[in-house]
Design a protein around this motif. Sequence first.
Motif, short mmCIF file in Angstrom:
data_model
loop_
_atom_site.label_atom_id
_atom_site.label_comp_id
_atom_site.label_asym_id
_atom_site.label_seq_id
_atom_site.Cartn_x
_atom_site.Cartn_y
_atom_site.Cartn_z
N ASN A 154 -4.63 -1.50 -14.37
CA ASN A 154 -4.19 -1.08 -13.02
C ASN A 154 -3.10 -1.22 -12.12
OD1 ASN A 154 -4.76 -0.77 -10.53
ND2 ASN A 154 -6.82 -1.10 -10.21
N THR A 197 1.45 -3.55 -8.34
CA THR A 197 2.58 -3.20 -7.88
C THR A 197 2.29 -3.98 -6.18
OG1 THR A 197 3.14 -1.36 -8.48
CG2 THR A 197 4.22 -1.43 -6.49
N LEU A 198 0.99 -3.25 -5.69
CA LEU A 198 0.77 -4.13 -5.09
C LEU A 198 0.67 -5.47 -4.10
CD1 LEU A 198 -1.02 -2.74 -1.87
CD2 LEU A 198 -2.94 -4.62 -2.70
N ALA A 249 2.72 0.96 -3.42
CA ALA A 249 2.57 1.88 -4.74
C ALA A 249 1.04 2.66 -5.17
CB ALA A 249 1.58 0.33 -4.98
N TYR A 250 0.82 3.26 -3.45
CA TYR A 250 -0.73 3.69 -3.49
C TYR A 250 0.28 5.17 -3.00
CZ TYR A 250 -3.88 0.94 -5.36
OH TYR A 250 -4.64 -0.35 -5.63
N GLU A 251 0.83 5.14 -2.25
CA GLU A 251 1.55 6.71 -1.55
C GLU A 251 2.62 7.07 -2.17
OE1 GLU A 251 -0.20 8.37 1.33
OE2 GLU A 251 -1.94 7.05 0.71
N ARG A 252 3.42 6.03 -3.07
CA ARG A 252 4.56 6.17 -3.63
C ARG A 252 5.46 6.55 -3.39
NH1 ARG A 252 2.56 7.71 -8.87
NH2 ARG A 252 0.25 6.63 -9.02
N ARG A 301 -0.97 -0.01 -9.97
CA ARG A 301 -0.84 0.54 -8.29
C ARG A 301 -1.40 -1.13 -7.75
NH1 ARG A 301 -3.88 5.79 -6.85
NH2 ARG A 301 -2.79 6.90 -7.51
N ARG A 302 -2.65 -1.81 -8.47
CA ARG A 302 -2.48 -3.53 -7.95
C ARG A 302 -1.77 -4.08 -8.02
NH1 ARG A 302 -8.33 -4.53 -9.46
NH2 ARG A 302 -7.72 -5.46 -11.21
N TYR A 340 0.62 -0.73 -0.09
CA TYR A 340 0.48 -0.51 -0.28
C TYR A 340 0.90 1.26 0.35
CZ TYR A 340 -3.03 4.01 0.93
OH TYR A 340 -3.85 5.26 1.89
N SER A 352 -9.66 6.91 -15.08
CA SER A 352 -8.47 5.71 -15.44
C SER A 352 -8.62 5.86 -16.98
CB SER A 352 -8.53 4.66 -15.00
OG SER A 352 -9.11 3.38 -15.52
N ARG A 378 -0.32 1.98 -17.24
CA ARG A 378 -1.11 2.81 -16.82
C ARG A 378 -2.19 3.08 -17.86
NH1 ARG A 378 -3.41 7.00 -14.83
NH2 ARG A 378 -2.02 8.39 -16.16
#
Lengths: 336, 265
Positions: free
Chosen positions: A223, A228-229, A131-134, A225-226, A128, B76, A218
């Motif tokens: 998706n 990467t998570l 991926a989401y907070e970079r 980010r997903r 999280y 997106s 992207r």
Amino acid sequence: MSSEPNAYASHPPRMREATILDKVVANGGVMSIALFFVACCLFFAVTTDAFLTAPNLLNVIRQSAPLLIVAAAMTFVITTGGIDLSVGSVLALTATLSAAALQAGVPWPLAIVLMLLLGGIVGVIQGYFIAYERIPAFIVTLAGLSVIRGFALLITGGYSIPIEPTSPFVALGRAWVFGIPAPALIAIVILAVAYIAFNETHFGRYVTGVGANAEATRRAGVNTRRITLWVYVLSGMAAAAAGVILSARLGSGSSNAGQGFELDVIAAVVLGGTSLFGGRGSLVGTVLGALTVAVLANGLILSHLSPFFTPIVTGFIILVAIWLNFRLFRGGAKGR
Amino acid sequence: MTDTQVSRVRMTGISKRYGALQSLDNASLDLKPGEVLGLVGDNGAGKSTISKVLSGAVIPDAGTIEIDGREVAFTSPADARAARIEMVYQDLALCDTIDVAGNLFLGREPKRRIAGVPMLDKKLMHERARDMLSNLGIVIPDTRMKVENLSGGQRQSIAIGRAASFNPSVLIMDEPTAALAVAEVEAVLELIRTVSQRGVSVILITHRLQDLFLVCDRIQVMYEGRNVAERRIEDTNIEDVVNLIVGRKFAARSAGHNREKGVSS
Ligand SMILES: Nc1ncnc2c1ncn2[C@@H]1O[C@H](COP(=O)(O)OP(=O)(O)OP(=O)(O)O)[C@@H](O)[C@H]1O
Ligand SMILES: [Mg+2]
């Protein structure tokens, strides 16, 4: 003017069928580690009596199962351009907690499921933030390395927790199935699944895409980010599986287990030709890299050298192998 | 193309700020079915940004987008793809370490099921990739080549092939011809003509102003994130467009090569 058409027409085609040599050069990373692995095996086979014996080789495979399992997951992480430094700590935490859970009377299948779940949750939390907070993966998992090891030490007070040797749990680390050690069998199954996921599924394709050009992937509607998570969830769960197998084999859970394990794992992956910059990964290479690391450790002990030599030699070998990789095989696959 | 026709795309009041820089300032864009719109402007005028807003790659701070009369909110690029909006990005947006077929199908790879598990159908991907490329007259020796080993123009062709091959209803091309040789530029212009005849709306961003006059129905000029002018192609000429782009009478020699035509019209 009249002679010009010949300049366009009468040349042989520019593409020839890929020869075996072309293919070797294109797979340079995997080929060089394969050669290097064979060279290591030959060296120890000649210089020691014990190396090339069935019991020793099976022992190497059994001991390297945790490394193989976590390296397979780490290949996904590194191919996205990330890194997971927390796997050694997750291994220690799940090793101690599975021993503690068994001591507290938790049935062994439930203990295993809980450990895998714990590894997955650690992966979700780290993933999280990445991926989401970079926040860079290096920072997040470095913090994870410290925090999770701290929990393991806190829970055990620094002691190791024994596991009842009669528990069926220990079979995970000690049993033999069809003449193969159980941990090795588990590792083989996980590696096969990882190979297919990496090369033949959409998930594996997007893992490579995120590492090669995350923004392009992207924009293609993925998706990212997903994805990467998920790779951190995979590495967390793989580390948990490794912790379970290790505690089962040793018959105890120690909070000091897996010190520096993350470095062995990363070394195995990078030796196998997976690029730390992302976008390029090879699971076959990772298997060879992990086996090379394992054979080196085993062979050096059999050579009656001080065990403290192992990290020194391993470090040098990694540097030389990757340097050779860059020098010898750079030309073919990649021009830039 | 009457005014009563419902617009394929209607973007109004689009604003986007990057830190201190107002990249788009109340910009708008209107596009009819089958229309070819030339989008021009100085470097940094906001052409790429407004087209990325339409392709879902950039979320605007304000403004509305209507597709075929219905308001949409793209969160997106996947949403825009679902609305059949395809874009050739200025930076091409290719994955270097993935092969040609993989890049063409990125994000919509064909599936096949083995024991119920969905997997990439690589064989179908390569077959269809070969067809897609040959339909567009793009010459790539092998769809198994990694994109990093292709030339700049070949890479650009892949990006164009990807956007044009999945039955778009809006095709955005951000400087699609920058790296292309003469024959390939002609092929792209021909492609724009044929798809627009099929009813595809096209947005063409280019600094090759002569190309605009070969394919566009209308030209929209942007300046510092705003729309500053709009001309039907038959009402304008290169010199006029150049002046609109820079915002004053411009006497650069690069703009003068078509002077005769400009004076006469
Ligand atoms: N991601 C970003 N972060 C910060 N600033 C940005 C970003 N994207 C665009 N900008 C700024 O927005 C402005 C408009 O950029 P844009 O790429 O839309 O210009 P353009 O009209 O496409 O120019 P060119 O002809 O050079 O391609 C520029 O000043 C640019 O610096
Ligand atoms: Mg631009």
